[in-house]
Every structure is written in structure tokens, then in C-alpha cells.
Design a protein around this motif. Structure first.
Motif, short mmCIF file in Angstrom:
data_model
loop_
_atom_site.label_atom_id
_atom_site.label_comp_id
_atom_site.label_asym_id
_atom_site.label_seq_id
_atom_site.Cartn_x
_atom_site.Cartn_y
_atom_site.Cartn_z
N THR A 36 0.83 -1.20 0.00
CA THR A 36 0.00 0.00 0.00
C THR A 36 0.87 1.25 0.00
O THR A 36 0.60 2.20 -0.74
N SER A 50 2.56 1.76 -3.46
CA SER A 50 1.72 2.18 -4.58
C SER A 50 1.47 3.68 -4.59
O SER A 50 0.92 4.21 -5.54
N GLY A 51 1.88 4.36 -3.52
CA GLY A 51 1.71 5.80 -3.46
C GLY A 51 0.39 6.21 -2.84
O GLY A 51 0.16 7.38 -2.57
N ASP A 52 -0.49 5.25 -2.62
CA ASP A 52 -1.79 5.54 -2.02
C ASP A 52 -1.63 5.42 -0.50
O ASP A 52 -1.94 4.41 0.09
N ILE A 53 -1.11 6.47 0.11
CA ILE A 53 -0.80 6.43 1.54
C ILE A 53 -1.99 6.96 2.33
O ILE A 53 -2.28 8.14 2.34
N ASP A 54 -2.68 6.01 2.98
CA ASP A 54 -3.78 6.35 3.86
C ASP A 54 -3.37 5.89 5.26
O ASP A 54 -3.21 4.70 5.50
N ASN A 59 -5.43 3.12 7.01
CA ASN A 59 -5.26 1.79 6.41
C ASN A 59 -3.93 1.18 6.83
O ASN A 59 -3.85 -0.01 7.18
#
Length: 63
Positions: free
Chosen positions: A8, A11-15, A18
Motif C-alpha cells: 500500500t 503504490s503511493g496511495d498512503i492512507d 489503512n
């Protein structure tokens, strides 16, 4: 769970929520594993000592 967290993050989608939930899951699994390992080692040592005592009694017994 750790691999999922790194994927995660990669992928650059840092939440943050999560990532923290995934890390919490991994830490819970680690804690459970440690508890099981510690309990197993305690029982292993108890049974090993019991076997040593029985062997000692068997060897000192006159036939």
C-alpha cells in the motif's frame, strides 16, 4: 499483513488509517505467536524435567 502495508505504501496511495490497521493486525499476530511460544517452552521444560526425574529414579532403582 506487513506485506500488505508495504504494498500500500509502495503504490503511493498512503492512507494513514489503512496502514495503521494493517500494522496493528501484524502486531496482534506477533503477540499471539509469542504467547504460544512462551507457553510451549514452559510446558516443554516441565515435561523435560519430569522425564529426567523419572529416568533418575529408574537408574537408581535396585532390581
Amino acid at each position: 499483513a506487513i506485506m500488505l502495508t508495504f504494498m500500500t505504501m509502495g503504490s503511493g496511495d498512503i492512507d494513514a488509517a489503512n496502514i495503521m490497521s494493517s500494522l496493528a493486525l501484524a502486531l496482534k499476530a506477533t503477540a499471539v505467536g509469542l504467547v504460544v511460544a512462551i507457553i510451549s517452552m514452559v510446558f516443554y521444560n516441565i515435561l523435560g524435567r519430569y522425564a529426567e526425574v523419572l529416568e533418575s529414579l529408574y537408574e537408581t532403582e535396585e532390581v
